[in-house]
Design an enzyme around this catalytic site. Structure first.
Site, mmCIF file in Angstrom:
data_model
loop_
_atom_site.group_PDB
_atom_site.id
_atom_site.type_symbol
_atom_site.label_atom_id
_atom_site.label_comp_id
_atom_site.label_asym_id
_atom_site.label_seq_id
_atom_site.Cartn_x
_atom_site.Cartn_y
_atom_site.Cartn_z
ATOM 1 N N SER A 52 0.881 -1.255 -0.170
ATOM 2 C CA SER A 52 0.109 -0.155 -0.052
ATOM 3 C C SER A 52 0.951 1.231 0.096
ATOM 4 C CB SER A 52 -0.817 0.149 1.223
ATOM 5 O OG SER A 52 -1.588 1.334 1.318
ATOM 6 N N TYR A 103 -2.112 -0.789 10.531
ATOM 7 C CA TYR A 103 -2.233 -1.085 9.214
ATOM 8 C C TYR A 103 -0.824 -0.628 8.556
ATOM 9 C CZ TYR A 103 -3.897 -1.442 4.158
ATOM 10 O OH TYR A 103 -4.051 -1.613 2.757
#
Length: 281
Positions: A172, A185
């Site tokens: 990501s 995350y």
């Protein structure tokens, strides 16, 4: 190198978290490029529906664009080979049993796409340690374990000797950059970026390339609420070079490239597919 370096005929791929979203699009693109694709997820019903959608899509493509008489092969194009492989990647025994089943049915593994990911946006002080550990386990530890086990399977079934062994981690843009309220995350995806480099160094001598794709803001089911927020759309119009959300099929080309012969000398890299988010000032 093949005359068609992006074709994946004869290769077997496993895509985790493939029932929907970016994982589904990657699985569909790999199958369309000729690979036999196994879709992973925890929901067997959702996986069966995803398999049926991919098979119908590719069959429709074959029927809509048949080979011309001058290029028609001696045998007609075969139906897409797409299968469901439901298991929880964070469950050690389930993971190993699933890989054994894949080996028994497909006979080989050439491509692993580590796509599974969970996200809980929460401030650090409001994040119980048990939940942080659980997110790190799913987003980082389990993909690392699956990569290790898949690498062994690739070696044992000939993918490494044939030069077609590929591991692709879906990270990501939250790996290299960060914002408040998304700590677990961000840590996990940053770790998966580092794991990509470490695995490339570790597995390169065995004939396995390891790369990553870092998506930006994509209009997936998981982001549906944000997609319909005009303030977010306005912010992306100013924050990204292309000025918009990414559409899920736009992730597929990067994965097909890294899985293909065209990327045979590419390893340890993270390719951002983010509409210019990281590079836009």
């Amino acid at each position: 190198m093949s005359m068609h370096p992006f074709q994946l005929d004869g290769r077997v791929a496993l895509v985790t978290g493939a029932a929907r979203g970016l994982g589904f699009e990657i699985a569909q693109a790999l199958a369309q490029a000729g690979a036999q694709v196994w879709l992973n997820g925890r929901d067997a019903t959702a996986l069966a529906e995803a398999v049926a959608r991919i098979q119908a899509h590719i069959q429709a493509q074959i029927e809509a664009h048949p080979p011309s008489s001058s290029t028609r092969p001696s045998t007609p194009p075969s139906a897409p080979q797409v299968h469901a492989l439901p298991f929880d990647i964070a469950d050690d025994q389930a993971r190993q049993t699933a890989l054994a089943s894949l080996r028994a049915q497909a006979g080989q593994l050439d491509i692993l796409v580590n796509n599974v990911g969970q996200r809980k946006r929460r401030a650090l002080d409001d994040f119980p340690l048990d939940e942080i550990r659980q997110l790190l386990d799913v987003n980082l530890v389990a993909p690392l374990a699956l990569a290790r086990e898949a690498a062994q399977l690739m070696r044992e079934t000939g993918a490494t000797a044939a030069g077609r062994a590929r591991i692709i981690n879906i990270t990501s843009i939250a790996g290299p950059i960060s914002r408040a309220g998304d700590v677990a995350y961000t840590v996990a995806k940053g770790g998966l970026d580092a794991a990509t480099r470490a695995l490339a160094a570790e597995l390169g001598p065995r004939g396995i390339t390891v790369n990553a794709v870092a998506p930006g803001y994509f209009a997936t089911e998981a982001n549906e609420q944000m997609v319909h927020d005009p303030e977010v759309a306005d912010w992306l119009s100013r924050r990204t070079s292309l000025g918009r959300w990414g559409q899920p099929p736009e992730i597929a080309g990067a994965a097909v490239f890294l899985a293909s012969s065209a990327a045979s000398y590419v390893t340890g890299q993270t390719l951002a597919v983010d509409g210019g988010y990281l590079s836009h000032f």
